[in-house]
Design an enzyme around this catalytic site. Sequence first.
Site, PDB file in Angstrom:
ATOM      1  N   ARG A 113     -35.427 -54.450  38.501  1.00  0.00           N
ATOM      2  CA  ARG A 113     -34.596 -55.153  38.761  1.00  0.00           C
ATOM      3  C   ARG A 113     -33.490 -53.372  38.512  1.00  0.00           C
ATOM      4  NH1 ARG A 113     -34.819 -58.920  34.687  1.00  0.00           N
ATOM      5  NH2 ARG A 113     -34.277 -61.046  35.479  1.00  0.00           N
ATOM      6  N   LYS A 121     -33.267 -58.538  31.372  1.00  0.00           N
ATOM      7  CA  LYS A 121     -31.551 -59.049  30.809  1.00  0.00           C
ATOM      8  C   LYS A 121     -32.189 -59.464  29.151  1.00  0.00           C
ATOM      9  CE  LYS A 121     -29.942 -59.778  35.083  1.00  0.00           C
ATOM     10  NZ  LYS A 121     -29.399 -61.724  36.546  1.00  0.00           N
ATOM     11  N   HIS A 170     -32.058 -54.631  45.700  1.00  0.00           N
ATOM     12  CA  HIS A 170     -33.427 -55.984  45.409  1.00  0.00           C
ATOM     13  C   HIS A 170     -33.582 -56.424  46.648  1.00  0.00           C
ATOM     14  CE1 HIS A 170     -32.356 -60.649  43.616  1.00  0.00           C
ATOM     15  NE2 HIS A 170     -32.323 -60.140  45.745  1.00  0.00           N
ATOM     16  N   ARG A 189     -37.385 -56.025  45.575  1.00  0.00           N
ATOM     17  CA  ARG A 189     -37.729 -56.809  44.424  1.00  0.00           C
ATOM     18  C   ARG A 189     -38.708 -57.846  45.110  1.00  0.00           C
ATOM     19  NH1 ARG A 189     -36.938 -58.465  38.835  1.00  0.00           N
ATOM     20  NH2 ARG A 189     -36.064 -60.088  38.659  1.00  0.00           N
ATOM     21  N   HIS A 213     -37.935 -63.569  34.627  1.00  0.00           N
ATOM     22  CA  HIS A 213     -37.709 -64.591  34.840  1.00  0.00           C
ATOM     23  C   HIS A 213     -38.025 -65.482  33.422  1.00  0.00           C
ATOM     24  CE1 HIS A 213     -36.801 -64.416  38.892  1.00  0.00           C
ATOM     25  NE2 HIS A 213     -35.922 -64.179  38.918  1.00  0.00           N
ATOM     26  N   TYR A 216     -38.155 -67.037  45.646  1.00  0.00           N
ATOM     27  CA  TYR A 216     -38.754 -66.073  46.128  1.00  0.00           C
ATOM     28  C   TYR A 216     -40.203 -66.752  47.381  1.00  0.00           C
ATOM     29  CZ  TYR A 216     -36.421 -62.756  43.580  1.00  0.00           C
ATOM     30  OH  TYR A 216     -35.552 -61.581  43.001  1.00  0.00           O
TER      31      TYR A 216
END
Length: 297
Positions: A147, A171, A239, A242, A265, A274
């Site tokens: 990211r 994250k 993005h 990505r 994730h 995706y």
Amino acid sequence: MVDAFLEYLYLEKKYSVHTITAYKNDLISFKSFLGAEYAQENLLEVHYPQIRNWIVSLVDLKVSNRTINRKVSSLKSFYTFLQKTKQIHHNPLSRHKALKVEKRIQVPFSFKEINTVINQIDADASDDFESVRNKLIVELFYSTGIRRAELINIKQRDISFSDKTIKILGKRNKERFVPLLGSVIRTLKRYLDLKKEFKIGVEELIVTEKGNKVYETLVYRIINYYFSQVSSKEKKSPHILRHSFATHLLNEGADLNSVKDLLGHSSLASTQVYTQNSLDVLKKVYNQAHPRGNKKE
């Protein structure tokens, strides 16, 4: 009350400063509406009809359903926190249903477009600090799927040349290790040599020529600038690189769980967005290869 909630997001939920700022702004927006429409300041005494009127006002202002859902989600999290800390007995948003949103179709860059950008940067000025840095940014996005915020926060110590990996802080402060391609390692080494030449001793990996940490809008402008020259796609952002990383891996046969881990994730549901482009490729191959397929599709 609001400060305690924001502190909870930072300390307990491990949200990023950027995310917490978004939550704060959403709460300020709602509180301003409450004061203007109802002359009310106490967030503990809010009822759903007031929130519904806020939503209607946002619709009237032509705010997108996606943005409204995000704002309402912030508010719902706030009231869930108040309920959990026994400051209220009932969450006014407990039965709220999100507004319908159209599915966004993210079109990835082709391998040719990405390769053209990298070759173009090389051709323009292969030994210029900013050119090498920009090439590294493109290669890191495409070869690791990180990211934008993750790229900005990479430290030099996060790179292991012996293991050919890079440590990414994702994250909620979750760490993951992503492999580095040989081509990226070569660009990295050249870039680090230039940092030494320019006597840039800061620990952040990606910096400006003056040694300052890069910021989100600068990274966006770099990607947008280069890909605007080679692509007619509507969105040209970090993005999308990505997205390209994930789509191209899946197209080449990578399994969903591996891509999930590489992207950082927490669940497969996030990674499955995706798969649509990969499914389109699979359908095309199927139609062309199956004896009863429509070869003209």
